[in-house]
Design a protein around this motif. Structure first.
Motif, short mmCIF file in Angstrom:
data_model
loop_
_atom_site.label_atom_id
_atom_site.label_comp_id
_atom_site.label_asym_id
_atom_site.label_seq_id
_atom_site.Cartn_x
_atom_site.Cartn_y
_atom_site.Cartn_z
N VAL A 261 1.48 -41.70 -12.27
CA VAL A 261 0.80 -42.02 -13.75
C VAL A 261 1.39 -43.31 -14.19
O VAL A 261 0.55 -43.98 -14.96
N THR A 264 -0.12 -46.43 -12.79
CA THR A 264 -1.41 -46.64 -13.33
C THR A 264 -1.58 -46.89 -14.84
O THR A 264 -2.32 -47.80 -15.11
N GLN A 265 -0.69 -46.15 -15.74
CA GLN A 265 -0.71 -46.47 -17.05
C GLN A 265 -0.25 -47.97 -17.45
O GLN A 265 -1.00 -48.69 -18.35
N ASP A 332 -8.09 -48.39 -11.58
CA ASP A 332 -9.06 -47.39 -10.92
C ASP A 332 -8.62 -47.19 -9.71
O ASP A 332 -8.52 -45.66 -9.46
N GLN A 335 -5.67 -45.15 -9.56
CA GLN A 335 -5.65 -43.53 -10.20
C GLN A 335 -6.16 -42.86 -8.78
O GLN A 335 -5.82 -41.65 -8.90
N GLU A 336 -7.36 -43.40 -8.26
CA GLU A 336 -7.51 -42.64 -6.93
C GLU A 336 -6.64 -42.07 -5.96
O GLU A 336 -6.58 -41.06 -5.49
N LYS A 339 -4.49 -39.72 -7.34
CA LYS A 339 -4.95 -38.28 -7.23
C LYS A 339 -4.70 -37.67 -5.85
O LYS A 339 -4.68 -36.64 -5.63
#
Lengths: 343, 320
Positions: A261, A264-265, A332, A335-336, A339
């Motif tokens: 995270v 990504t952030q 993007d 993030q995928e 996840k």
């Protein structure tokens, strides 16, 4: 398979772009402060292969510029001067990334002409070179500010999530305060608290710290959420039962779950902070002359006559769009990926 | 009712917090309004110190804060050293312009976003939906500063729109309707720019809310009963999708306020944004605090308004 390509493709484009910006000294034909007072607001150079006599040249060339006798303030090409473009020419000395000295430039034009890929500004400085050098300031500002935000937000978020109770309440209410303010007003308020007349590098550093500190709230919230769920996991309880200290638990077991995270952030925050630097400098509250940043390249557009008569001054602004597009696409894809790893 | 009271108390606490935060930041600020006077050899140190005492700048933090709160309650909101008047009236004239811009921008954005979002949701997966998706994500990456500059470029190049200011010279005394028309002509460009900044986010949310609603079982049941498509879309799905959209209204006001600063400065609309930038450069502390506070008040009011709308529109919240 396709998603994997998307991530690597955007990362490769970003890496290439950052490499060019980092080696601005080599890729730009001139220094960011080299002036040519005889050529203010020169249009982008036309690169020719065929000269006036119809001869075809293998090596591309530019014509020198002279004042247009009919039209004050604009230029016509001087067909007497055929100036060839060459690769790896010697020019003004520079330092790559502040360490490697050099004076070779990727390309340049034979004297007396100059090659302005994106035209020149009011002092006759090459806009293309200033764009590359300015990128160093803007990108560094974006990265360091994002780093500050993640660091600060990470510390606060993990404290709030790990210890909970009143500490959590206080910290998260404080975060709401920062989230509720429109960020630009907050940036202004903090900028107003800084001295206006200080040395240039100090302004730059202050600016970065300010921009970074403001944005702590959002990453702090996200990281708090992850810490909250991570500390309830069985292996954390087990480690605690074995007598692990709080710092050990946070460092070894809980925070590693938040790295995805955080990354990504970071990719999301960097373009935002680049834009923050650009906006502040555009409004005259950021880095100042003769330093170039993407904001200072845009700030000349505030003058009506520049916008009305010199369209090429707008070109550097358009670079922001593909850069941001790449960053958002990378975020993007990341993030995928995060996840799918978490599941 | 408890829901609304809790929201209201929360909003007040937020405003107090913001005022302390901005006040503290400016208190720590090195350098102040009289610093340039100190450098002037014609002005003695005693004069500068005397002026600082007169304006109460030498008082401790709590005293200044208490005095400022008192002056807020009287509607003065402190004293502007650069303009030599109290901040309140100064802010109001500018705030009206910013509100006019923000409200027309919001209206314009929602008027565009809702039909586009519904249209795109009702044809989910088709090429027109995909084109719409690509367009919104491209628009999302264009920074607001760039958008404002592009609009200015268009205005300057084509001459279709007036650039700069809010009224033309001499238009102020030409009767109500003609001056209103003049202001409207000046408003088009900044309001459109503001709408474009928030448009992509709004379209995405409208689309996803509508898709959620359209895929829910009661819509399928209605479809099975042979309810016509348009009635299904507007009478059945839209009210169900409105809940997240109303919350979004509050959020869109925050975006509007941030974006309006840049758009006002670039397109020289005489709102709070340019006032703020000038006040920072002049180190006019109370004007800075005033603008920050006023914009926070707008923001909080926007959030409250969307809470109230939510309360009215969603029975589930009323039952709690």
């Amino acid at each position: 398979m396709k998603r994997r390509y998307k991530l690597w493709l955007t990362l490769a484009v970003l890496a290439a772009f950052h490499g060019v910006i980092l080696c601005a000294g080599f890729f730009s034909p001139y220094s960011y402060s080299t002036q040519d007072r005889a050529l203010p607001y020169a249009p982008p150079s036309r690169i020719h292969f065929v000269d006036r006599q119809g001869r075809v040249h293998l090596r591309p060339f530019v014509y020198g510029l002279k004042d247009d006798p009919k039209n004050y303030g604009s230029y016509v090409e001087d067909f007497q001067q055929v100036c060839r473009l060459r690769l790896f020419v010697a020019g003004s000395p520079y330092k790559l990334a502040g360490i490697l000295r050099g004076s070779a430039h990727l390309f340049g034009a034979d004297a007396p002409a100059r090659v302005f890929l994106l035209g020149s500004d009011g002092y006759g400085r090459d806009q293309f070179s200033r764009l590359l050098y300015g990128g160093q300031i803007s990108l560094v500002a974006g990265w360091i500010a994002a780093g500050f935000s993640i660091l600060f937000g990470g510390i606060i978020g993990s404290l709030a999530g790990f210890y909970g109770g009143w500490l959590d309440d206080v910290l998260m209410r404080g975060g709401e305060l920062f989230l509720a303010l429109p960020w630009l007003y907050l940036l202004f308020a903090v900028r107003a608290a800084l001295p206006l007349q200080v040395a240039q590098w100090q302004v730059f550093l202050l600016l970065i710290v300010v921009i970074g500190l403001i944005g702590w709230a959002r990453p702090a919230r996200l990281i708090r959420g992850i810490v909250l769920s991570a500390k309830e996991r069985n292996f954390v309880t087990a480690a605690r039962a074995f007598g692990a200290s709080d710092t050990y638990l946070l460092r070894k077991h809980i925070l590693p779950q938040a790295y995805g995270v955080m990354l990504t952030q970071m990719t999301l925050l960097v373009p935002q902070y680049i834009l923050a630097e650009v906006t502040l400098t555009f409004l005259g509250l950021g880095v100042s002359e003769p330093m170039a940043s993407w904001g200072s390249l845009l700030s000349s557009l505030q003058q009506y006559y520049v916008l009305a008569s010199y369209w090429w001054m707008f070109l550097p602004a358009l670079l922001l769009i593909p850069v941001f597009l790449c960053y958002y696409a990378a975020a993007d894809a990341l993030q995928e990926r995060v996840k799918s790893v978490a599941l | 009712m408890k829901f609304l009271v809790r929201r209201f108390v929360h909003a007040i606490l937020l405003l107090v917090g913001i005022s302390i935060l901005s006040f503290a930041l400016l208190q720590w600020a090195p350098g102040g309004f009289f610093d340039s006077m100190r450098l002037d050899p014609r002005v003695s140190v005693q004069t500068v110190n005397g002026m600082r005492t007169e304006y109460g700048l030498d008082q401790p933090f709590m005293v200044r804060y208490a005095r400022w709160i008192g002056s807020v309650l009287e509607g003065d909101m402190g004293f502007s050293l650069a303009y030599g008047t109290s901040v309140g009236p100064l802010l109001w004239t500018r705030a009206k312009n910013t509100l006019l811009l923000a409200i027309s921008g919001t209206l314009l954005a929602w008027l565009m976003a809702v039909p586009i979002g519904i249209w795109s949701a009702s044809r989910k997966g088709t090429w027109s939906d995909k084109v719409c998706g690509i367009a919104t994500s491209t628009l999302l990456t264009i920074p607001d500063l760039l958008l404002a500059l592009m609009l200015l470029l268009i205005a300057v190049r084509t001459g279709w729109f007036p650039t700069g200011g809010m009224i033309s010279v001499g238009a102020a005394h030409s009767g109500f309707w003609s001056s209103a028309w003049d202001v409207a002509r000046h408003l088009i460009l900044p309001a459109f720019g503001l709408a474009l900044v928030t448009l992509p986010v709004l379209v995405r949310h409208v689309r996803s809310a509508m898709i959620d609603a359209l895929e829910s079982p009661f819509i399928q049941a209605a479809r099975g009963h042979g309810v016509p498509h348009s009635r299904l879309l507007f009478r059945y799905a839209l009210p169900a999708a409105s809940n997240p959209l109303i919350s979004l209204l509050g959020f869109s006001i925050a975006t509007m306020l941030s974006a309006s600063v840049i758009i006002e400065v670039v397109l020289s609309w005489p709102g709070l944004g340019p006032l703020m930038v000038q006040a920072i450069l002049a180190r006019d502390a109370y004007v800075v605090i005033g603008v920050v506070m006023l914009s926070s008040v707008f923001l909080v009011m926007g959030n409250l308004a969307s809470d109230i709308l939510l309360f009215v529109s969603d029975p589930r919240i009323r039952v709690e």
